[in-house]
Motif scaffolding. Structure first.
Motif, PDB file in Angstrom:
ATOM      1  N   GLY A   1       6.924  42.683   4.737  1.00 34.91           N
ATOM      2  CA  GLY A   1       6.799  41.323   4.227  1.00 34.91           C
ATOM      3  C   GLY A   1       7.987  40.423   4.481  1.00 34.91           C
ATOM      4  O   GLY A   1       8.031  39.289   3.984  1.00 34.91           O
ATOM      5  N   ILE A   2       8.974  40.894   5.235  1.00 30.67           N
ATOM      6  CA  ILE A   2      10.140  40.071   5.551  1.00 30.67           C
ATOM      7  C   ILE A   2       9.751  39.015   6.578  1.00 30.67           C
ATOM      8  O   ILE A   2       8.990  39.290   7.503  1.00 30.67           O
ATOM      9  CB  ILE A   2      11.283  40.951   6.092  1.00 30.67           C
ATOM     10  CG1 ILE A   2      11.826  41.832   4.966  1.00 30.67           C
ATOM     11  CG2 ILE A   2      12.387  40.128   6.731  1.00 30.67           C
ATOM     12  CD1 ILE A   2      12.889  42.827   5.397  1.00 30.67           C
ATOM     13  N   ASP A   3      10.269  37.797   6.422  1.00 30.93           N
ATOM     14  CA  ASP A   3      10.076  36.750   7.429  1.00 30.93           C
ATOM     15  C   ASP A   3      10.911  37.090   8.659  1.00 30.93           C
ATOM     16  O   ASP A   3      12.075  37.476   8.531  1.00 30.93           O
ATOM     17  CB  ASP A   3      10.494  35.378   6.894  1.00 30.93           C
ATOM     18  CG  ASP A   3       9.446  34.754   5.997  1.00 30.93           C
ATOM     19  OD1 ASP A   3       8.252  35.100   6.135  1.00 30.93           O
ATOM     20  OD2 ASP A   3       9.814  33.904   5.167  1.00 30.93           O
ATOM     21  N   VAL A   4      10.312  36.933   9.833  1.00 35.46           N
ATOM     22  CA  VAL A   4      10.962  37.338  11.072  1.00 35.46           C
ATOM     23  C   VAL A   4      10.939  36.198  12.086  1.00 35.46           C
ATOM     24  O   VAL A   4       9.948  35.480  12.207  1.00 35.46           O
ATOM     25  CB  VAL A   4      10.243  38.560  11.688  1.00 35.46           C
ATOM     26  CG1 VAL A   4      10.818  38.907  13.052  1.00 35.46           C
ATOM     27  CG2 VAL A   4      10.312  39.748  10.752  1.00 35.46           C
ATOM     28  N   ILE A   5      12.043  36.055  12.785  1.00 32.38           N
ATOM     29  CA  ILE A   5      12.117  35.167  13.945  1.00 32.38           C
ATOM     30  C   ILE A   5      12.670  35.994  15.103  1.00 32.38           C
ATOM     31  O   ILE A   5      13.651  36.729  14.937  1.00 32.38           O
ATOM     32  CB  ILE A   5      13.035  33.954  13.685  1.00 32.38           C
ATOM     33  CG1 ILE A   5      12.431  33.069  12.591  1.00 32.38           C
ATOM     34  CG2 ILE A   5      13.249  33.152  14.971  1.00 32.38           C
ATOM     35  CD1 ILE A   5      13.297  31.876  12.213  1.00 32.38           C
ATOM     36  N   LEU A   6      12.034  35.883  16.253  1.00 28.53           N
ATOM     37  CA  LEU A   6      12.515  36.561  17.460  1.00 28.53           C
ATOM     38  C   LEU A   6      13.447  35.640  18.225  1.00 28.53           C
ATOM     39  O   LEU A   6      13.104  34.492  18.501  1.00 28.53           O
ATOM     40  CB  LEU A   6      11.342  36.958  18.352  1.00 28.53           C
ATOM     41  CG  LEU A   6      10.602  38.218  17.941  1.00 28.53           C
ATOM     42  CD1 LEU A   6       9.289  38.340  18.699  1.00 28.53           C
ATOM     43  CD2 LEU A   6      11.462  39.433  18.198  1.00 28.53           C
ATOM     44  N   SER A   7      14.612  36.151  18.547  1.00 30.52           N
ATOM     45  CA  SER A   7      15.587  35.415  19.340  1.00 30.52           C
ATOM     46  C   SER A   7      15.369  35.774  20.811  1.00 30.52           C
ATOM     47  O   SER A   7      15.479  36.946  21.192  1.00 30.52           O
ATOM     48  CB  SER A   7      16.997  35.808  18.899  1.00 30.52           C
ATOM     49  OG  SER A   7      17.957  35.217  19.727  1.00 30.52           O
ATOM     50  N   ILE A   8      15.046  34.778  21.608  1.00 31.43           N
ATOM     51  CA  ILE A   8      14.809  34.990  23.028  1.00 31.43           C
ATOM     52  C   ILE A   8      16.079  34.599  23.775  1.00 31.43           C
ATOM     53  O   ILE A   8      16.524  33.460  23.698  1.00 31.43           O
ATOM     54  CB  ILE A   8      13.616  34.138  23.531  1.00 31.43           C
ATOM     55  CG1 ILE A   8      12.387  34.362  22.650  1.00 31.43           C
ATOM     56  CG2 ILE A   8      13.323  34.442  24.991  1.00 31.43           C
ATOM     57  CD1 ILE A   8      11.890  35.775  22.561  1.00 31.43           C
ATOM     58  N   ARG A   9      16.660  35.563  24.464  1.00 28.57           N
ATOM     59  CA  ARG A   9      17.897  35.309  25.206  1.00 28.57           C
ATOM     60  C   ARG A   9      17.863  36.107  26.499  1.00 28.57           C
ATOM     61  O   ARG A   9      16.945  36.908  26.703  1.00 28.57           O
ATOM     62  CB  ARG A   9      19.119  35.649  24.365  1.00 28.57           C
ATOM     63  CG  ARG A   9      19.131  37.063  23.850  1.00 28.57           C
ATOM     64  CD  ARG A   9      20.217  37.261  22.807  1.00 28.57           C
ATOM     65  NE  ARG A   9      20.319  38.667  22.462  1.00 28.57           N
ATOM     66  CZ  ARG A   9      21.447  39.311  22.344  1.00 28.57           C
ATOM     67  NH1 ARG A   9      22.585  38.683  22.526  1.00 28.57           N
ATOM     68  NH2 ARG A   9      21.477  40.582  22.028  1.00 28.57           N
ATOM     69  N   ASP A  10      18.834  35.901  27.340  1.00 35.63           N
ATOM     70  CA  ASP A  10      18.896  36.641  28.592  1.00 35.63           C
ATOM     71  C   ASP A  10      18.817  38.131  28.313  1.00 35.63           C
ATOM     72  O   ASP A  10      19.545  38.651  27.456  1.00 35.63           O
ATOM     73  CB  ASP A  10      20.187  36.341  29.350  1.00 35.63           C
ATOM     74  CG  ASP A  10      20.229  34.923  29.903  1.00 35.63           C
ATOM     75  OD1 ASP A  10      19.151  34.298  30.020  1.00 35.63           O
ATOM     76  OD2 ASP A  10      21.330  34.442  30.222  1.00 35.63           O
ATOM     77  N   GLY A  11      17.913  38.804  28.992  1.00 39.71           N
ATOM     78  CA  GLY A  11      17.787  40.242  28.834  1.00 39.71           C
ATOM     79  C   GLY A  11      16.773  40.674  27.795  1.00 39.71           C
ATOM     80  O   GLY A  11      16.507  41.859  27.656  1.00 39.71           O
ATOM     81  N   THR A  12      16.223  39.739  27.027  1.00 41.88           N
ATOM     82  CA  THR A  12      15.204  40.098  26.046  1.00 41.88           C
ATOM     83  C   THR A  12      13.963  40.590  26.788  1.00 41.88           C
ATOM     84  O   THR A  12      13.516  39.961  27.748  1.00 41.88           O
ATOM     85  CB  THR A  12      14.829  38.890  25.161  1.00 41.88           C
ATOM     86  OG1 THR A  12      16.002  38.431  24.472  1.00 41.88           O
ATOM     87  CG2 THR A  12      13.766  39.254  24.139  1.00 41.88           C
TER      88      THR A  12
END
Length: 84
Positions: free
Chosen positions: A56-67
């Motif tokens: 149930g934790i809110d999540v944001i994906l960080s998109i960066r070089d190498g993701t």
């Protein structure tokens, strides 16, 4: 860069494997929050996002070089920088 000055706390692998649900249950317990939704988890690893979201934790994906490429079924919010 080092974002620690902007965080109230953070957890490394001492709490457990970040791809396992149990680790996020421990984080919620440690923080003593009323709801898992009171926690925001930002990661660049899709499997970690999935594990955190299962409790149930809110999540944001960080998109960066190498993701790694995201699956087409991805429903998590994404960011490419912290200016927005």
């Amino acid at each position: 860069g080092d974002l620690r000055p902007y965080l109230s706390c953070f957890f490394d692998t001492v709490i457990g494997n970040k791809k396992e649900k149990a680790s996020y249950l421990e984080i919620i317990k440690y923080l003593g929050v009323d709801s898992p939704k009171d926690v925001l988890f930002i990661t660049d690893v899709y499997e970690e996002a999935e594990a955190a979201a299962t409790v149930g934790i809110d999540v944001i994906l960080s998109i960066r070089d190498g993701t790694a490429p995201l699956p087409t079924s991805n429903t998590f919010k994404t960011v490419t920088n912290f200016n927005s």
